[in-house]
Design an enzyme around this catalytic site. Structure first.
Site, PDB file in Angstrom:
ATOM      1  N   VAL A  24       0.850  -1.196   0.000  1.00 38.22           N
ATOM      2  CA  VAL A  24       0.000   0.000   0.000  1.00 38.22           C
ATOM      3  C   VAL A  24       0.885   1.245   0.000  1.00 38.22           C
ATOM      4  CG1 VAL A  24      -1.659   1.357   1.362  1.00 38.22           C
ATOM      5  CG2 VAL A  24      -1.957  -1.122   1.164  1.00 38.22           C
ATOM      6  N   GLY A 105     -14.517  -7.479  12.185  1.00 40.98           N
ATOM      7  CA  GLY A 105     -14.689  -6.376  13.132  1.00 40.98           C
ATOM      8  C   GLY A 105     -14.070  -5.102  12.554  1.00 40.98           C
ATOM      9  N   ILE A 127      -5.995 -14.937  10.104  1.00 41.05           N
ATOM     10  CA  ILE A 127      -5.687 -16.351   9.840  1.00 41.05           C
ATOM     11  C   ILE A 127      -6.963 -17.177   9.703  1.00 41.05           C
ATOM     12  CG2 ILE A 127      -3.451 -16.261  11.036  1.00 41.05           C
ATOM     13  CD1 ILE A 127      -4.848 -17.938  13.305  1.00 41.05           C
ATOM     14  N   ASP A 128      -8.115 -16.608  10.103  1.00 42.08           N
ATOM     15  CA  ASP A 128      -9.346 -17.408  10.196  1.00 42.08           C
ATOM     16  C   ASP A 128      -9.994 -17.737   8.847  1.00 42.08           C
ATOM     17  OD1 ASP A 128      -9.071 -17.265  12.946  1.00 42.08           O
ATOM     18  OD2 ASP A 128     -10.392 -15.536  13.141  1.00 42.08           O
ATOM     19  N   LYS A 215      -6.207 -49.238  12.238  1.00 43.01           N
ATOM     20  CA  LYS A 215      -5.334 -48.052  12.350  1.00 43.01           C
ATOM     21  C   LYS A 215      -4.547 -48.119  13.653  1.00 43.01           C
ATOM     22  CE  LYS A 215      -6.218 -44.752   9.207  1.00 43.01           C
ATOM     23  NZ  LYS A 215      -5.170 -43.876   8.696  1.00 43.01           N
ATOM     24  N   HIS A 217      -2.889 -45.433  14.843  1.00 41.58           N
ATOM     25  CA  HIS A 217      -2.937 -44.106  15.490  1.00 41.58           C
ATOM     26  C   HIS A 217      -3.952 -43.258  14.738  1.00 41.58           C
ATOM     27  CE1 HIS A 217      -0.701 -42.054  12.225  1.00 41.58           C
ATOM     28  NE2 HIS A 217      -0.240 -43.267  12.039  1.00 41.58           N
TER      29      HIS A 217
HETATM   30  O1  F6P Z   1      -9.122 -13.807  14.677  1.00 41.68           O
HETATM   31  C1  F6P Z   1      -7.891 -14.391  14.868  1.00 41.68           C
HETATM   32  C2  F6P Z   1      -7.865 -15.188  16.134  1.00 41.68           C
HETATM   33  O2  F6P Z   1      -6.574 -15.746  16.290  1.00 41.68           O
HETATM   34  C3  F6P Z   1      -8.929 -16.290  16.263  1.00 41.68           C
HETATM   35  O3  F6P Z   1      -8.586 -17.433  15.548  1.00 41.68           O
HETATM   36  C4  F6P Z   1      -8.978 -16.477  17.749  1.00 41.68           C
HETATM   37  O4  F6P Z   1     -10.223 -16.989  18.153  1.00 41.68           O
HETATM   38  C5  F6P Z   1      -8.767 -15.091  18.284  1.00 41.68           C
HETATM   39  O5  F6P Z   1      -8.122 -14.361  17.242  1.00 41.68           O
HETATM   40  C6  F6P Z   1      -7.910 -15.010  19.529  1.00 41.68           C
HETATM   41  O6  F6P Z   1      -7.920 -13.699  19.958  1.00 41.68           O
HETATM   42  P1  F6P Z   1      -6.890 -13.078  21.002  1.00 41.68           P
HETATM   43  O7  F6P Z   1      -5.549 -12.995  20.340  1.00 41.68           O
HETATM   44  O8  F6P Z   1      -7.451 -11.739  21.286  1.00 41.68           O
HETATM   45  O9  F6P Z   1      -6.863 -14.009  22.165  1.00 41.68           O
END
Ligand code: F6P
Length: 320
Positions: A24, A105, A127-128, A215, A217
């Site tokens: 950016v 958010g 990462i979600d 299996k 494991h």
């Molecule tokens: O949104 C990213 C994330 O790592 C989620 O996977 C996880 O639920 C949350 O943030 C954890 O939040 P914090 O770092 O505030 O504990």
């Protein structure tokens, strides 16, 4: 009109955010815009933690995990009075456009600021992988590789000891990290918000794998916020021939140098965000769909339903 743009990162950090900040900044400077780095997300914006950026401000940051801008969560940003303070700070610096890098958010904050006259562009950094309007978010690929590295190691030891490893991964309320991990490590069971959780079914499946498929494991990938990984491991020990062990990977999943995929994705998205600003498309967010970078209205990304992953879950089931 020459724009003055601000950049911030907000919510949970994600590997690749720095590559997006770099893209950016460089793309905007190249177009004759002024660039301001805003420290610590919306929290820092409200407090006026704003510094002017030049080319050198973003040198050598591509390979670093985390975010050089810092990040924070500010639930109070829902409050219009708090947002007015943010707008005041931006006006003080004559910043007319804002690039926000984060999750949903962060996008909600950006939408409200756009309605208050600041052109905001969202870049999906989490990462979600839980953002609609993009196939992938920045940081998802790196987190997935970090998890895989851990699960591969757990498989070594669980196979030596006839154990079942329950591995809890992040994802908030999205099961993509769990699903993609399960597919790429050849797990035996995946439990995610999309699959739901039926303890008896999980136990039955593990019993079958042990008795019928012989299996030695097993790996269970569990999305966070569904059930207690340690309690599930105990149940597995009590009810199957496997000794259950739980590993909660936690915040290690958010760290590390971004993968090449995340660096490239972040760079493409950052460059495109500046193009959207130039075109006056405030209130949009950047996405990647079928490997094409696109701009989508933020409210659409926030309110549309996520694409179902049913076909991928079906494929996972066929291959266990
Ligand atoms: O949104 C990213 C994330 O790592 C989620 O996977 C996880 O639920 C949350 O943030 C954890 O939040 P914090 O770092 O505030 O504990």
């Amino acid at each position: 009109m020459a724009h003055k743009i601000g950049i911030l990162t907000s919510g949970g950090d994600a590997p690749g955010m720095n590559a997006a900040i770099r893209a950016v900044t460089r793309a905007a400077l190249k177009r004759g815009m002024e660039v301001y780095g805003i420290m610590d997300g919306y929290k820092g914006l409200v407090k006026g933690k704003i510094v002017e950026f030049d080319r050198g401000s973003v040198s050598d940051i591509m390979i670093r995990g985390g975010t050089i801008l810092g990040s924070a969560r500010l639930p109070e940003f829902k409050d219009e009075e708090v947002r007015k303070e943010a707008v005041e700070q931006l006006k003080k610096y004559e910043i007319d456009s804002l690039v926000v890098i984060g999750g949903d958010g962060t996008y909600r904050g950006a939408l409200s600021l756009t309605e208050m006259g600041i052109n905001c562009i969202g870049i999906p950094g989490t990462i979600d992988n839980d953002i609609v309007g993009t196939d992938f978010t920045i940081g998802f690929d790196t987190a997935l590789n970090t998890i895989l590295d851990a699960v591969d190691k757990l498989r070594d030891t669980s196979s030596s000891h006839h154990r079942c490893s329950v591995v809890e991964v992040m994802g908030n309320h999205c099961g993509d990290l769990a699903l993609y991990t399960a597919i790429s490590c050849g797990a035996e069971v995946v439990i995610s918000p999309e699959t739901g959780f039926d303890e008896d079914k999980v136990i039955k499946r593990l019993q079958e794998l042990e008795r019928i498929k012989k299996k030695r494991h097993a790996i269970v990938i569990l999305s966070e916020k569904i059930t207690n990984a340690h309690k599930l491991a105990e149940k597995i020990t009590e009810n199957t021939g496997f000794a259950g062990r739980a590993t909660v990977l936690g915040h290690i999943q958010r760290g590390g140098s971004p993968t090449a995929n995340d660096r490239i994705l972040a760079t493409r998205m950052g460059d495109y965000a500046v193009k959207l600003i130039e075109e006056g498309k405030g209130g949009h967010c950047v996405g990647i769909i079928d490997n094409e970078i696109v701009g989508v209205p933020i409210d659409k990304a926030l309110h549309e339903e996520r694409q179902s992953r049913k076909r991928m879950y079906d494929m996972f089931d066929r291959l266990v």
